[in-house]
Design a protein around this motif. Structure first.
Motif, mmCIF file in Angstrom:
data_model
loop_
_atom_site.group_PDB
_atom_site.id
_atom_site.type_symbol
_atom_site.label_atom_id
_atom_site.label_comp_id
_atom_site.label_asym_id
_atom_site.label_seq_id
_atom_site.Cartn_x
_atom_site.Cartn_y
_atom_site.Cartn_z
ATOM 1 N N CYS A 1 32.606 29.074 29.879
ATOM 2 C CA CYS A 1 31.271 28.982 29.270
ATOM 3 C C CYS A 1 31.301 29.427 27.807
ATOM 4 O O CYS A 1 30.655 28.816 26.949
ATOM 5 C CB CYS A 1 30.261 29.815 30.056
ATOM 6 S SG CYS A 1 29.889 29.138 31.685
ATOM 7 N N LYS B 1 39.324 40.393 48.304
ATOM 8 C CA LYS B 1 38.231 39.485 47.966
ATOM 9 C C LYS B 1 37.475 39.941 46.718
ATOM 10 O O LYS B 1 37.027 39.123 45.939
ATOM 11 C CB LYS B 1 37.296 39.271 49.149
ATOM 12 C CG LYS B 1 36.375 40.378 49.489
ATOM 13 C CD LYS B 1 35.466 39.969 50.618
ATOM 14 C CE LYS B 1 34.858 41.237 51.202
ATOM 15 N NZ LYS B 1 34.031 40.946 52.342
ATOM 16 N N ILE C 1 37.040 37.533 43.401
ATOM 17 C CA ILE C 1 35.714 37.211 42.875
ATOM 18 C C ILE C 1 35.650 37.550 41.382
ATOM 19 O O ILE C 1 35.136 36.770 40.576
ATOM 20 C CB ILE C 1 34.613 37.943 43.671
ATOM 21 C CG1 ILE C 1 34.516 37.365 45.076
ATOM 22 C CG2 ILE C 1 33.276 37.857 42.957
ATOM 23 C CD1 ILE C 1 33.608 38.132 46.009
ATOM 24 N N VAL C 2 36.183 38.699 40.980
ATOM 25 C CA VAL C 2 36.179 39.103 39.573
ATOM 26 C C VAL C 2 36.994 38.125 38.732
ATOM 27 O O VAL C 2 36.557 37.708 37.653
ATOM 28 C CB VAL C 2 36.703 40.552 39.428
ATOM 29 C CG1 VAL C 2 36.970 40.894 37.966
ATOM 30 C CG2 VAL C 2 35.739 41.540 40.052
ATOM 31 N N ILE D 1 35.225 31.552 34.877
ATOM 32 C CA ILE D 1 33.981 30.800 34.644
ATOM 33 C C ILE D 1 33.322 31.275 33.347
ATOM 34 O O ILE D 1 32.865 30.473 32.532
ATOM 35 C CB ILE D 1 33.025 30.923 35.847
ATOM 36 C CG1 ILE D 1 33.603 30.196 37.057
ATOM 37 C CG2 ILE D 1 31.641 30.392 35.496
ATOM 38 C CD1 ILE D 1 32.839 30.429 38.348
ATOM 39 N N PHE D 2 33.301 32.590 33.130
ATOM 40 C CA PHE D 2 32.731 33.156 31.913
ATOM 41 C C PHE D 2 33.480 32.663 30.671
ATOM 42 O O PHE D 2 32.863 32.262 29.673
ATOM 43 C CB PHE D 2 32.743 34.690 31.987
ATOM 44 C CG PHE D 2 32.293 35.347 30.714
ATOM 45 C CD1 PHE D 2 30.948 35.367 30.365
ATOM 46 C CD2 PHE D 2 33.209 35.946 29.860
ATOM 47 C CE1 PHE D 2 30.530 35.961 29.182
ATOM 48 C CE2 PHE D 2 32.797 36.539 28.690
ATOM 49 C CZ PHE D 2 31.457 36.555 28.346
ATOM 50 N N VAL E 1 37.687 34.918 39.392
ATOM 51 C CA VAL E 1 36.981 33.633 39.342
ATOM 52 C C VAL E 1 35.789 33.725 38.384
ATOM 53 O O VAL E 1 35.565 32.812 37.567
ATOM 54 C CB VAL E 1 36.539 33.192 40.759
ATOM 55 C CG1 VAL E 1 35.577 32.019 40.692
ATOM 56 C CG2 VAL E 1 37.751 32.844 41.611
ATOM 57 N N LEU E 2 35.026 34.812 38.452
ATOM 58 C CA LEU E 2 33.900 34.979 37.534
ATOM 59 C C LEU E 2 34.366 35.077 36.080
ATOM 60 O O LEU E 2 33.727 34.529 35.176
ATOM 61 C CB LEU E 2 33.069 36.196 37.916
ATOM 62 C CG LEU E 2 32.233 36.082 39.198
ATOM 63 C CD1 LEU E 2 31.545 37.405 39.503
ATOM 64 C CD2 LEU E 2 31.224 34.955 39.072
ATOM 65 N N PHE E 3 35.486 35.753 35.857
ATOM 66 C CA PHE E 3 36.031 35.858 34.505
ATOM 67 C C PHE E 3 36.443 34.488 33.966
ATOM 68 O O PHE E 3 36.160 34.152 32.812
ATOM 69 C CB PHE E 3 37.231 36.826 34.484
ATOM 70 C CG PHE E 3 37.846 36.977 33.132
ATOM 71 C CD1 PHE E 3 37.220 37.731 32.142
ATOM 72 C CD2 PHE E 3 39.044 36.354 32.824
ATOM 73 C CE1 PHE E 3 37.779 37.874 30.887
ATOM 74 C CE2 PHE E 3 39.605 36.483 31.564
ATOM 75 C CZ PHE E 3 38.972 37.239 30.594
#
Length: 157
Positions: free
Chosen positions: A24, A9, A13-14, A20-21, A16-18
């Protein structure tokens, strides 16, 4: 499958955050640099009229036939043809302007109607006050318009 998700997990999470980053960052780049990747001249060159290298070579040859001309350089930049001419030091202002007579005969009517022409006439001696002179021909006009003859007096006096 659930064991695999629970076990990894933190990695998920890392990742998915990457993602999204990066999304952006991509949107921020588009916001701050909206025209990146578009043509320098936009759509102003649509319907461009081509001029062959042979025409440019003929132009150089015609100018160099004049005994007053030392070097000639021709550059095309968008809808502007820049012609740089270096002339002998003993050439008068009127003779320097006359060097460009007849060069427009080398171009077709469609080329003359599409391009602006700009001539830079300079002498090898940079100390000459009346030089360089610049001639400009707009695509809607038929003749060159020359920069004003500058007065040889010192401006600071």
């Amino acid at each position: 499958m659930m064991k695999l998700v629970k076990k990894n997990k933190f990695t998920i999470i890392v990742v998915v955050l990457f993602v999204i980053f990066m999304f952006c960052v991509s949107k921020a780049k588009d916001l701050f640099f909206p025209n990146e990747g578009t043509a320098v001249y936009g759509d102003r060159l649509v319907g461009k009229v081509e001029i062959s290298k042979d025409t440019y070579n003929q132009l150089k040859e015609k100018l160099q036939e004049n005994e007053r001309v030392e070097t000639v350089d021709v550059r095309e930049s968008g809808r502007l043809i820049n012609i740089s001419i270096t002339i002998r030091n003993d050439t008068s202002l009127e003779d320097a302007k006359a060097v460009t007579n007849g060069i427009m005969d080398l171009f077709t009517d469609s080329q003359k109607g599409y391009y602006d022409f700009q001539t830079f006439v300079k002498k090898t001696d940079a100390a000459e006050n009346n030089f360089p002179i610049i001639g400009y021909k707009h695509h809607n006009s038929s003749n060159f318009v020359w920069s004003r003859d500058r007065d040889k007096t010192d401006i600071s006096s």
